[in-house]
Design a protein around this motif. Structure first.
Motif, PDB file in Angstrom:
ATOM      1  N   PRO A 218      13.884  21.076 -35.185  1.00 19.91           N
ATOM      2  CA  PRO A 218      14.216  20.425 -34.105  1.00 19.91           C
ATOM      3  C   PRO A 218      12.814  20.569 -33.117  1.00 19.91           C
ATOM      4  CG  PRO A 218      15.218  22.632 -34.141  1.00 19.91           C
ATOM      5  CD  PRO A 218      14.919  22.282 -35.398  1.00 19.91           C
ATOM      6  N   TRP A 219      12.687  19.739 -32.098  1.00 16.75           N
ATOM      7  CA  TRP A 219      11.821  19.741 -31.239  1.00 16.75           C
ATOM      8  C   TRP A 219      12.156  20.789 -30.235  1.00 16.75           C
ATOM      9  CZ3 TRP A 219       7.040  18.511 -30.537  1.00 16.75           C
ATOM     10  CH2 TRP A 219       6.412  18.363 -29.374  1.00 16.75           C
ATOM     11  N   VAL A 220      11.235  21.449 -29.719  1.00 13.64           N
ATOM     12  CA  VAL A 220      11.629  22.591 -28.713  1.00 13.64           C
ATOM     13  C   VAL A 220      10.746  22.270 -27.136  1.00 13.64           C
ATOM     14  CG1 VAL A 220      11.687  25.147 -28.081  1.00 13.64           C
ATOM     15  CG2 VAL A 220      12.197  24.146 -30.471  1.00 13.64           C
ATOM     16  N   ASP A 221      11.736  21.964 -26.199  1.00 14.12           N
ATOM     17  CA  ASP A 221      10.986  21.686 -24.844  1.00 14.12           C
ATOM     18  C   ASP A 221      10.231  23.025 -24.307  1.00 14.12           C
ATOM     19  OD1 ASP A 221      11.737  19.001 -24.755  1.00 14.12           O
ATOM     20  OD2 ASP A 221      13.632  19.589 -23.884  1.00 14.12           O
ATOM     21  N   ASP A 222      10.760  23.976 -24.467  1.00 15.96           N
ATOM     22  CA  ASP A 222      10.311  25.138 -23.703  1.00 15.96           C
ATOM     23  C   ASP A 222       9.581  26.032 -25.118  1.00 15.96           C
ATOM     24  OD1 ASP A 222       9.562  27.518 -22.435  1.00 15.96           O
ATOM     25  OD2 ASP A 222      11.298  28.310 -21.775  1.00 15.96           O
ATOM     26  N   VAL A 223       8.403  25.994 -25.324  1.00 13.99           N
ATOM     27  CA  VAL A 223       7.880  26.788 -26.347  1.00 13.99           C
ATOM     28  C   VAL A 223       7.383  28.293 -26.119  1.00 13.99           C
ATOM     29  CG1 VAL A 223       7.213  24.874 -27.634  1.00 13.99           C
ATOM     30  CG2 VAL A 223       5.640  25.877 -25.973  1.00 13.99           C
ATOM     31  N   TRP A 224       7.506  28.577 -24.609  1.00 18.15           N
ATOM     32  CA  TRP A 224       7.009  29.919 -24.415  1.00 18.15           C
ATOM     33  C   TRP A 224       7.539  31.153 -25.163  1.00 18.15           C
ATOM     34  CZ3 TRP A 224       2.949  32.338 -22.830  1.00 18.15           C
ATOM     35  CH2 TRP A 224       2.844  33.419 -22.417  1.00 18.15           C
ATOM     36  N   PRO A 225       8.799  31.193 -25.113  1.00 21.48           N
ATOM     37  CA  PRO A 225       9.516  32.369 -25.765  1.00 21.48           C
ATOM     38  C   PRO A 225       9.209  32.563 -27.163  1.00 21.48           C
ATOM     39  CG  PRO A 225      10.942  31.335 -24.266  1.00 21.48           C
ATOM     40  CD  PRO A 225      10.122  30.459 -24.594  1.00 21.48           C
ATOM     41  N   ILE A 226       9.053  31.407 -27.851  1.00 22.58           N
ATOM     42  CA  ILE A 226       8.427  31.305 -29.053  1.00 22.58           C
ATOM     43  C   ILE A 226       6.975  31.856 -29.548  1.00 22.58           C
ATOM     44  CG2 ILE A 226       8.249  29.896 -31.343  1.00 22.58           C
ATOM     45  CD1 ILE A 226      10.516  28.285 -30.051  1.00 22.58           C
ATOM     46  N   LEU A 227       6.103  31.235 -28.629  1.00 21.51           N
ATOM     47  CA  LEU A 227       4.780  31.708 -28.905  1.00 21.51           C
ATOM     48  C   LEU A 227       4.564  33.025 -28.286  1.00 21.51           C
ATOM     49  CD1 LEU A 227       3.170  28.502 -27.266  1.00 21.51           C
ATOM     50  CD2 LEU A 227       3.772  28.867 -29.602  1.00 21.51           C
ATOM     51  N   ASP A 228       5.224  33.628 -27.363  1.00 22.72           N
ATOM     52  CA  ASP A 228       4.900  34.666 -26.788  1.00 22.72           C
ATOM     53  C   ASP A 228       5.371  35.993 -27.690  1.00 22.72           C
ATOM     54  OD1 ASP A 228       4.267  36.463 -24.542  1.00 22.72           O
ATOM     55  OD2 ASP A 228       6.247  36.871 -24.463  1.00 22.72           O
ATOM     56  N   THR A 229       6.229  35.653 -28.517  1.00 27.15           N
ATOM     57  CA  THR A 229       6.509  36.866 -29.525  1.00 27.15           C
ATOM     58  C   THR A 229       6.230  36.578 -31.152  1.00 27.15           C
ATOM     59  OG1 THR A 229       8.763  35.670 -29.777  1.00 27.15           O
ATOM     60  CG2 THR A 229       8.614  37.250 -28.091  1.00 27.15           C
ATOM     61  N   ALA A 230       5.746  35.215 -31.370  1.00 26.06           N
ATOM     62  CA  ALA A 230       5.459  35.196 -32.876  1.00 26.06           C
ATOM     63  C   ALA A 230       4.417  36.080 -33.266  1.00 26.06           C
ATOM     64  CB  ALA A 230       5.215  33.892 -33.177  1.00 26.06           C
ATOM     65  N   GLY A 231       4.384  36.632 -34.463  1.00 25.52           N
ATOM     66  CA  GLY A 231       3.435  37.296 -35.179  1.00 25.52           C
ATOM     67  C   GLY A 231       2.095  36.444 -35.339  1.00 25.52           C
ATOM     68  N   VAL A 232       2.410  34.944 -35.812  1.00 28.36           N
ATOM     69  CA  VAL A 232       1.329  34.386 -35.972  1.00 28.36           C
ATOM     70  C   VAL A 232       1.620  32.962 -35.792  1.00 28.36           C
ATOM     71  CG1 VAL A 232      -0.414  33.134 -37.654  1.00 28.36           C
ATOM     72  CG2 VAL A 232       0.114  35.631 -37.785  1.00 28.36           C
ATOM     73  N   VAL A 233       0.965  32.119 -34.836  1.00 31.49           N
ATOM     74  CA  VAL A 233       1.281  30.797 -34.219  1.00 31.49           C
ATOM     75  C   VAL A 233       0.361  29.841 -35.335  1.00 31.49           C
ATOM     76  CG1 VAL A 233       1.293  28.956 -32.473  1.00 31.49           C
ATOM     77  CG2 VAL A 233       2.107  31.504 -32.351  1.00 31.49           C
TER      78      VAL A 233
END
Length: 325
Positions: A218-233
């Motif tokens: 799915p598309w995610v409108d608010d990516v901040w929590p995902i980017l902020d905690t991912a080990g690698v983007v």
């Protein structure tokens, strides 16, 4: 009043305009062929018809422009709409992100012009015209990271604002989670094949992956929590996506998608040369990902600081106001 043209392709031009307009003292009227957002900092959104049609002829006007065909009523209507608004409101400045044709048209109407620069090879005649006409050029990246030779002749009127991110002011949501990775695809089109992420998961069993906008995810409108905690983007090389990843200061792999003028490859290679990200010119075989993730996790540079995220939108707004003033 300030006019602002927003290109309809992808979501990056709109996200950038929203970040900048929120910091401008003047009211902003946007012109675009993309749908108006539900919420925005703009005073008005003026819809423009698409400038395409089956009877289009002479699209480049003999190589002087990128897209100015005859036989397309939508092109005539969009320019007439802009002209009528300018005649009525006499804006103090007009920002274009991006269109050589709109830039030229606005300047011919006698309005101070601000042009957003784009990465890649912009040495063709139309781009040279737009940059020559501009009263100010805003380069939405850090000059320390990317300093293209073709822009240096305009150094006296160019502001390197830094990478402009819609999440620049967000607060961290928690610690980065090791052995996780996010793969982000763009709204502007992707060469990612269906099933690619599943193949990557199979090749990296020790990493938990999440897809954002990838086929089947799915598309995610608010990516901040995902980017902020991912080990690698892992992201495509669009400016908006790269800026959001930089705002999160995430270990990054940047994969360039095919775009006109090698826009994304220029961005990815500049980040790679600066030691800020692992860069690729195309999506690799899934078997390559264990090594790519290892290299990304070993990065130690401060991506957020190097790309000058903090204050970037404010610097762009100040550049526009210096022309409007």
């Amino acid at each position: 009043m300030i006019g602002y043209y927003v290109h309809h392709h992808g979501v990056g031009h709109l996200a950038r305009a929203s970040s900048i307009a929120a910091l401008l003292r003047d009211d902003v009227t946007v012109f675009s062929s993309r749908p108006a957002p539900e919420r925005s900092p703009f005073r008005q959104w003026v819809p423009l018809p698409m400038d395409t049609g089956p009877d289009a002829r002479g699209a480049t006007a003999g190589g002087a422009l990128h897209w100015a065909p005859t036989g397309v009523p939508g092109l005539t209507e969009r320019m007439a709409t802009i002209a009528a608004w300018i005649e009525r409101h006499r804006p103090r400045a007009f920002v274009v992100d991006v269109s050589v044709e709109v830039s030229t048209f606005v300047r011919l109407m006698g309005i101070p012009l601000v042009v957003l620069a784009m990465p890649g090879d912009r040495t063709d005649a139309p781009h040279r015209l737009a940059y020559a006409l501009a009263d100010r050029i805003v380069a939405p990246w850090s000059r320390a990271v990317y300093d293209p030779e073709w822009l240096r002749e305009h150094a006296d009127k160019t502001v390197y604002a830094g990478s402009i991110s819609r999440v620049a002011d967000r607060v961290s949501t928690g610690p980065r989670v090791p052995d996780t990775a996010v793969l982000m695809s763009g709204a502007g089109g992707s060469s990612l094949a269906a099933g690619y992420l599943d193949a990557v998961r199979a090749a990296t069993p020790d990493t938990t992956w999440r897809g954002v906008g990838t086929p089947g995810e799915p598309w995610v409108d608010d990516v901040w929590p995902i980017l902020d905690t991912a080990g690698v983007v892992v992201t495509h090389g669009g400016q908006n996506a790269v800026a959001d990843v930089a705002a999160a200061n995430a270990p990054a792999v940047v994969v360039a998608e095919d775009r006109p003028f090698d826009e994304q490859r220029a961005t990815a290679r500049a980040l790679d040369r600066a030691g800020l990200a692992v860069a690729l010119d195309a999506w690799p075989d899934p078997a390559a990902w264990p090594d790519l993730l290892r290299r990304a996790r070993a990065l130690s540079a401060d991506l957020r600081t190097a790309t000058e995220i903090d204050g970037a939108a404010a610097r762009a707004a100040a550049a526009i106001e210096s022309v409007a003033g």
